[in-house]
Design a protein around this motif. Structure first.
Motif, PDB file in Angstrom:
ATOM      1  N   MET A  26      40.896  45.813  31.523  1.00 62.93           N
ATOM      2  CA  MET A  26      40.368  46.242  32.813  1.00 62.93           C
ATOM      3  C   MET A  26      41.363  46.018  33.952  1.00 62.93           C
ATOM      4  SD  MET A  26      37.420  47.491  32.134  1.00 62.93           S
ATOM      5  CE  MET A  26      36.676  47.599  33.752  1.00 62.93           C
ATOM      6  N   SER A  27      42.485  45.387  33.674  1.00 61.64           N
ATOM      7  CA  SER A  27      43.482  45.102  34.708  1.00 61.64           C
ATOM      8  C   SER A  27      44.097  46.391  35.219  1.00 61.64           C
ATOM      9  CB  SER A  27      44.584  44.202  34.152  1.00 61.64           C
ATOM     10  OG  SER A  27      44.057  42.964  33.769  1.00 61.64           O
ATOM     11  N   SER A  28      44.336  46.435  36.515  1.00 60.61           N
ATOM     12  CA  SER A  28      44.968  47.619  37.105  1.00 60.61           C
ATOM     13  C   SER A  28      46.476  47.519  36.939  1.00 60.61           C
ATOM     14  CB  SER A  28      44.609  47.704  38.586  1.00 60.61           C
ATOM     15  OG  SER A  28      45.240  46.660  39.294  1.00 60.61           O
ATOM     16  N   CYS A  33      46.886  40.313  37.962  1.00 55.75           N
ATOM     17  CA  CYS A  33      46.133  39.944  36.773  1.00 55.75           C
ATOM     18  C   CYS A  33      46.362  38.479  36.423  1.00 55.75           C
ATOM     19  CB  CYS A  33      46.595  40.771  35.581  1.00 55.75           C
ATOM     20  SG  CYS A  33      46.631  42.536  35.890  1.00 55.75           S
ATOM     21  N   VAL A  34      45.411  37.965  35.699  1.00 52.70           N
ATOM     22  CA  VAL A  34      45.565  36.671  35.068  1.00 52.70           C
ATOM     23  C   VAL A  34      45.857  36.963  33.608  1.00 52.70           C
ATOM     24  CG1 VAL A  34      44.389  34.543  34.403  1.00 52.70           C
ATOM     25  CG2 VAL A  34      44.003  35.525  36.658  1.00 52.70           C
ATOM     26  N   GLU A  35      46.857  36.309  33.070  1.00 52.41           N
ATOM     27  CA  GLU A  35      47.203  36.481  31.662  1.00 52.41           C
ATOM     28  C   GLU A  35      46.921  35.177  30.923  1.00 52.41           C
ATOM     29  OE1 GLU A  35      50.774  39.695  31.824  1.00 52.41           O
ATOM     30  OE2 GLU A  35      51.296  37.653  32.384  1.00 52.41           O
ATOM     31  N   ASN A  48      49.613  33.555  36.284  1.00 49.40           N
ATOM     32  CA  ASN A  48      49.464  34.665  37.219  1.00 49.40           C
ATOM     33  C   ASN A  48      50.492  35.724  36.848  1.00 49.40           C
ATOM     34  OD1 ASN A  48      49.664  36.388  39.451  1.00 49.40           O
ATOM     35  ND2 ASN A  48      49.237  34.759  40.905  1.00 49.40           N
ATOM     36  N   SER A  49      50.049  36.950  36.583  1.00 49.58           N
ATOM     37  CA  SER A  49      50.988  37.987  36.146  1.00 49.58           C
ATOM     38  C   SER A  49      52.014  38.353  37.210  1.00 49.58           C
ATOM     39  CB  SER A  49      50.241  39.241  35.702  1.00 49.58           C
ATOM     40  OG  SER A  49      49.619  39.860  36.806  1.00 49.58           O
TER      41      SER A  49
END
Length: 82
Positions: A26-28, A33-35, A48-49
């Protein structure tokens, strides 16, 4: 204060972990994003991406399970900016 989780220091540079990072489908594409990455003994690392070289938070399996349970119960919905 440093917190160690089975030899890994919380805040360890994410780039030093030999892991495969994953993020939600669902990440844009904006990179916000959080990985997460699996670690030995059921532990999980978060990063943190937007800062892949930055710190990773390391959680024990039980801590991660409790977090996922809270997510599934919508306990953190009030933190979302939707």
């Amino acid at each position: 204060m440093e917190v160690h989780v089975n030899g890994l220091r919380n805040g360890v540079p994410a780039a030093t972990l030999d892991v495969k990072w994953v993020k939600s489908a669902m990440s844009s594409g904006a990179g916000q994003c959080v990985e997460l990455a699996p670690l030995p003994e059921g532990r999980v690392a978060f990063r943190n991406s937007t800062d892949p070289e930055g710190p990773a938070l390391v959680f024990e399996a039980g801590e991660f399970d409790a977090f996922l349970d809270g997510v599934k119960r919508n306990e953190f919905d009030h933190l979302c900016a939707f």
